[in-house]
Scaffold this motif. Structure first.
Motif, PDB file in Angstrom:
ATOM      1  N   ARG A 266       2.369   5.070  -6.273  1.00  0.00           N
ATOM      2  CA  ARG A 266       1.943   3.970  -5.590  1.00  0.00           C
ATOM      3  C   ARG A 266       2.617   3.946  -4.208  1.00  0.00           C
ATOM      4  NH1 ARG A 266       2.181  -1.844  -8.636  1.00  0.00           N
ATOM      5  NH2 ARG A 266       4.327  -1.548  -8.071  1.00  0.00           N
ATOM      6  N   ILE A 272       0.687   5.884   2.932  1.00  0.00           N
ATOM      7  CA  ILE A 272      -0.510   6.729   3.433  1.00  0.00           C
ATOM      8  C   ILE A 272      -1.627   5.624   3.846  1.00  0.00           C
ATOM      9  CG2 ILE A 272      -2.433   8.173   3.010  1.00  0.00           C
ATOM     10  CD1 ILE A 272      -0.650   9.598   1.044  1.00  0.00           C
TER      11      ILE A 272
ATOM     12  N   ARG B   3      -3.220  15.240  -9.119  1.00  0.00           N
ATOM     13  CA  ARG B   3      -3.358  14.087  -7.958  1.00  0.00           C
ATOM     14  C   ARG B   3      -3.792  14.584  -6.805  1.00  0.00           C
ATOM     15  NH1 ARG B   3       2.892  13.426  -6.793  1.00  0.00           N
ATOM     16  NH2 ARG B   3       1.909  12.220  -5.165  1.00  0.00           N
ATOM     17  N   GLU B   6      -1.744  15.164  -0.184  1.00  0.00           N
ATOM     18  CA  GLU B   6      -1.585  14.193   1.005  1.00  0.00           C
ATOM     19  C   GLU B   6      -2.820  14.052   2.026  1.00  0.00           C
ATOM     20  OE1 GLU B   6       1.776  13.160   4.110  1.00  0.00           O
ATOM     21  OE2 GLU B   6       2.392  14.262   2.323  1.00  0.00           O
ATOM     22  N   ARG B   8      -5.833  14.976   1.276  1.00  0.00           N
ATOM     23  CA  ARG B   8      -6.954  14.446   0.785  1.00  0.00           C
ATOM     24  C   ARG B   8      -6.989  13.073   0.362  1.00  0.00           C
ATOM     25  NH1 ARG B   8     -10.377  18.095  -3.395  1.00  0.00           N
ATOM     26  NH2 ARG B   8     -11.297  19.613  -1.401  1.00  0.00           N
ATOM     27  N   THR B   9      -5.843  12.560   0.089  1.00  0.00           N
ATOM     28  CA  THR B   9      -5.731  11.131  -0.077  1.00  0.00           C
ATOM     29  C   THR B   9      -5.730  10.249   1.298  1.00  0.00           C
ATOM     30  OG1 THR B   9      -3.721  11.570  -1.485  1.00  0.00           O
ATOM     31  CG2 THR B   9      -3.898   9.280  -1.004  1.00  0.00           C
ATOM     32  N   LYS B  10      -5.289  10.919   2.192  1.00  0.00           N
ATOM     33  CA  LYS B  10      -5.550  10.298   3.858  1.00  0.00           C
ATOM     34  C   LYS B  10      -7.198  10.312   4.084  1.00  0.00           C
ATOM     35  CE  LYS B  10      -3.011  10.656   7.923  1.00  0.00           C
ATOM     36  NZ  LYS B  10      -2.530  11.502   8.924  1.00  0.00           N
ATOM     37  N   PHE B  13      -8.722   7.479   1.838  1.00  0.00           N
ATOM     38  CA  PHE B  13      -8.484   6.101   2.433  1.00  0.00           C
ATOM     39  C   PHE B  13      -9.020   5.794   3.647  1.00  0.00           C
ATOM     40  CE2 PHE B  13      -4.124   6.123  -0.008  1.00  0.00           C
ATOM     41  CZ  PHE B  13      -5.051   5.824  -1.461  1.00  0.00           C
ATOM     42  N   VAL B  24      -7.891  -1.778   1.198  1.00  0.00           N
ATOM     43  CA  VAL B  24      -7.761  -0.768   0.470  1.00  0.00           C
ATOM     44  C   VAL B  24      -6.257  -1.095  -0.271  1.00  0.00           C
ATOM     45  CG1 VAL B  24      -7.202   1.765   0.444  1.00  0.00           C
ATOM     46  CG2 VAL B  24      -8.805   0.513   2.196  1.00  0.00           C
ATOM     47  N   LYS B  25      -5.535  -1.688   0.309  1.00  0.00           N
ATOM     48  CA  LYS B  25      -4.190  -1.898  -0.289  1.00  0.00           C
ATOM     49  C   LYS B  25      -4.395  -2.583  -1.511  1.00  0.00           C
ATOM     50  CE  LYS B  25      -1.409  -2.725   3.892  1.00  0.00           C
ATOM     51  NZ  LYS B  25      -1.105  -4.012   4.516  1.00  0.00           N
ATOM     52  N   ILE B  28      -4.579  -0.478  -4.612  1.00  0.00           N
ATOM     53  CA  ILE B  28      -3.579   0.357  -5.339  1.00  0.00           C
ATOM     54  C   ILE B  28      -2.465  -0.395  -5.702  1.00  0.00           C
ATOM     55  CG2 ILE B  28      -1.738   1.859  -4.278  1.00  0.00           C
ATOM     56  CD1 ILE B  28      -3.521   2.564  -1.924  1.00  0.00           C
ATOM     57  N   ASP B  29      -2.395  -1.464  -5.010  1.00  0.00           N
ATOM     58  CA  ASP B  29      -1.339  -2.650  -5.385  1.00  0.00           C
ATOM     59  C   ASP B  29      -1.888  -3.599  -6.254  1.00  0.00           C
ATOM     60  OD1 ASP B  29       1.288  -3.290  -5.595  1.00  0.00           O
ATOM     61  OD2 ASP B  29       1.287  -4.175  -3.406  1.00  0.00           O
ATOM     62  N   LEU B  34      -0.732  -0.331 -12.977  1.00  0.00           N
ATOM     63  CA  LEU B  34      -0.784   0.757 -12.315  1.00  0.00           C
ATOM     64  C   LEU B  34      -2.100   1.339 -12.007  1.00  0.00           C
ATOM     65  CD1 LEU B  34       2.551   2.384 -12.699  1.00  0.00           C
ATOM     66  CD2 LEU B  34       1.846   1.211 -10.682  1.00  0.00           C
ATOM     67  N   CYS B  36      -4.381   4.455 -10.171  1.00  0.00           N
ATOM     68  CA  CYS B  36      -4.152   5.760  -9.204  1.00  0.00           C
ATOM     69  C   CYS B  36      -5.535   6.604  -9.089  1.00  0.00           C
ATOM     70  CB  CYS B  36      -3.158   6.421 -10.004  1.00  0.00           C
ATOM     71  SG  CYS B  36      -3.405   6.986 -11.554  1.00  0.00           S
ATOM     72  N   PHE B  37      -5.535   7.293  -8.056  1.00  0.00           N
ATOM     73  CA  PHE B  37      -6.685   8.363  -7.908  1.00  0.00           C
ATOM     74  C   PHE B  37      -6.265   9.713  -8.365  1.00  0.00           C
ATOM     75  CE2 PHE B  37      -7.069   5.004  -4.629  1.00  0.00           C
ATOM     76  CZ  PHE B  37      -8.333   4.606  -4.647  1.00  0.00           C
ATOM     77  N   ARG B  38      -7.182  10.058  -9.194  1.00  0.00           N
ATOM     78  CA  ARG B  38      -7.000  11.638  -9.752  1.00  0.00           C
ATOM     79  C   ARG B  38      -8.290  12.423  -9.338  1.00  0.00           C
ATOM     80  NH1 ARG B  38      -2.989  10.578  -9.743  1.00  0.00           N
ATOM     81  NH2 ARG B  38      -1.147  10.742 -11.677  1.00  0.00           N
ATOM     82  N   GLU B  49      -3.370   3.400 -15.179  1.00  0.00           N
ATOM     83  CA  GLU B  49      -2.355   4.438 -15.574  1.00  0.00           C
ATOM     84  C   GLU B  49      -2.580   4.782 -17.364  1.00  0.00           C
ATOM     85  OE1 GLU B  49       1.485   5.995 -13.861  1.00  0.00           O
ATOM     86  OE2 GLU B  49      -0.873   6.106 -13.576  1.00  0.00           O
TER      87      GLU B  49
END
Lengths: 343, 180
Positions: A266, A272, B3, B6, B8-10, B13, B24-25, B28-29, B34, B36-38, B49
């Motif tokens: 997280r 990012i 996962r 990096e 692809r995550t970028k 987002f 977007v935050k 995630i938060d 929790l 997550c992106f898979r 999670e």
């Protein structure tokens, strides 16, 4: 008469030494004269076979050969140089071949492409009439080069070309390149047919490589250190080429990221996001203009709202009273002022 | 299920930020655990999670979907959002467009939104910003890209496009097979 009978007697005596040319069989033999083959399907005589095997088999073979030769004599004969010759019919029996069937030659890249697309080769005449030279010119080979040379005694300089450039040299170079390319393709086809590995095409010549090829080259080159590119810095905008895992040292095709705890992931993701959101905004002129226009419009509408008088009759004076005829000053031409306007 | 890298995550987002900006935050938060992106077969799933742990017990080739599918990575490594992401985009959306009743059907059949069908538009929607499309009764219908900024919309020709269609809830029926 005596002589005749004597001769006949002699021949009869002589014939007694030989066996008869007529052989009786219960079932006729099967013949394939083309391969000089006769197949006897009759049963053996068990008694004779047991008692006197060799003689019986010899006799049987002789009889069958006799039958085969009888058949051959039935065919039309010719006489060639004192010898009697028979033309055998084509063989009927299919014989297995001694060696395996040769594999078809692997197609070249072009042949494969043409097959896929259904392109068929057009037969061209070996000779074609050349109007300019007034003679028949071969498509290739002997006398072709000379004909081409005769034809190109003068080359026009193209309108957009440098006038000092040697057009003959240019043409010769183009031809040379074509030949070289053809040779390269020929070798590539051979390499493909024999399953030989050759260096990847495209990374070889930076002059003709595409950006993608160069990116692949950079990615591979960076990984080609003793520590597999671990300590190589990244350029700010650099992207890794994709699909080069097979030729990149130390890269496995399917690399998984190491597992991390959820909270760590997280925080990584949040970092990012931050970097994505905090990108320095570029000055977007279009956006700025749109915003300015919007602001102006909002202001104008506000103004209008404030200015608009409340509905209802009353002593309120118009700010701009309706114009009335005969009042006010005239602008423009002086002189003839009276009279209505005629149209 | 793996996962996202990096890179692809970028990309993901960046795409999400076009629609929901700073929010977007919040994806995630989250206070409720929790998330997550898979990634599987180039599709990106947004999973809690807890469910992910359960899903890990299933062999990847038999796993069709987990959590919410946000979209997929194309062969050229660009990210494309699917309608299924709408339920997460709609509450956080920054640019919004409301459609008049007659234009709803047009949009749900996969057409762009013309100016004539535009009921309302959020203020300061920029050109080419991601916008969520609502019906007049505030039901999210899909999302797209604003073809004109809010200010330009006012003076646009009634037949000109105001919003380019990207995904709509009609796809649940139209392209049922392709969604997963």
């Amino acid at each position: 008469m005596d002589v005749v009978s004597k001769v006949l007697m002699n021949s009869a005596l002589e014939a007694q030494n030989y066996k008869s040319i007529t052989v009786n069989k219960h079932i006729d033999l099967e013949y394939d004269l083309g391969t000089l083959l006769a197949v006897d399907t009759n049963d053996f005589d068990e008694k004779l076979l047991r008692s006197n095997t060799n003689d019986y088999l010899l006799d049987l073979a002789r009889d069958n050969v006799q039958l085969l030769l009888n058949r051959i004599w039935e065919l039309p004969t010719e006489r060639v140089d004192e010898a009697i010759v028979v033309k055998l019919p084509p063989p009927k029996t299919v014989l297995p071949r001694c060696k395996p069937v040769p594999k078809p030659r692997p197609l070249t890249k072009w042949q494969q492409f043409a097959k896929e697309k259904g392109i068929e080769k057009k037969k061209k005449d070996k000779l074609s009439w050349d109007e300019q030279l007034k003679k028949w010119v071969p498509l290739y080979g002997f006398k072709r080069a000379q004909a081409q040379k005769d034809k190109d005694w003068l080359i026009e300089v193209p309108g957009n070309a440098d006038p000092m450039e040697d057009q003959f040299a240019k043409k010769a170079q183009a031809k040379g390149e074509k030949v070289a390319k053809n040779e390269l393709q020929r070798l590539r086809n051979i390499a493909k047919a024999k399953n030989v590995k050759v260096p990847r095409f495209g990374l070889t010549n930076p002059d003709v490589s595409s950006a993608k090829d160069l990116q692949a080259a950079v990615t591979v080159a960076k990984a080609s250190t003793a520590s597999l590119g671990k300590f190589q810095d990244k350029l700010p905008q650099e992207k890794e080429a994709r699909g080069v895992a097979a030729i990149t040292p130390g890269a496995s095709r399917k690399r998984k990221l190491p597992p991390v705890s959820g909270t760590q992931e997280r925080s990584e993701n949040l970092n990012i996001v931050e970097s994505v959101l905090n990108k320095k905004p570029k000055i977007d002129i279009e956006k700025a203009v749109a915003r300015q226009i919007n602001q102006e419009q909002v202001e104008r509408s506000e103004e209008k709202k404030n200015e608009r008088p409340k509905a209802g009759r009353g002593g309120k004076k118009r700010s701009n009273p309706k114009p009335k005829s005969g009042k006010g000053q005239r602008k423009g031409k002086t002189g003839k002022t009276n009279g209505r306007k005629r149209r | 299920m793996k996962r996202l890298s990096e890179e692809r995550t970028k990309i993901l987002f960046e795409k999400l930020a076009k629609y929901i900006g700073q929010n977007v935050k919040l994806l995630i938060d989250r206070p409720d655990g929790l998330y997550c992106f898979r990634e599987q077969k180039d599709r990106v799933y947004y999973v809690s999670e807890k469910i992910l742990k359960l899903a890990n017990t299933i062999q990847p080739e038999f796993l069709i979907s987990v959590g919410t599918c946000f979209g997929k990575f194309t062969k050229s490594n660009k990210f494309r959002l699917h309608v299924t992401a709408l339920s997460y985009l709609a509450p956080y959306a920054q640019g919004k467009i409301w459609l008049k009743a007659p234009a709803e059907q047009q949009f749900l059949y996969g057409n762009h939104v013309a100016k004539s069908g535009l009921g309302r538009i959020s203020e300061n929607a920029e050109k080419y910003q991601g916008v969520v499309v609502y019906s007049m009764s505030d039901l999210p219908l899909g999302f797209g890209v604003a073809a004109r900024s809010t200010a330009e919309c006012k003076h646009a020709d009634p037949m000109s496009s105001v919003c380019f269609h990207q995904a709509d809830i009609g796809e649940y029926i139209r392209s049922e097979e392709d969604l997963l």
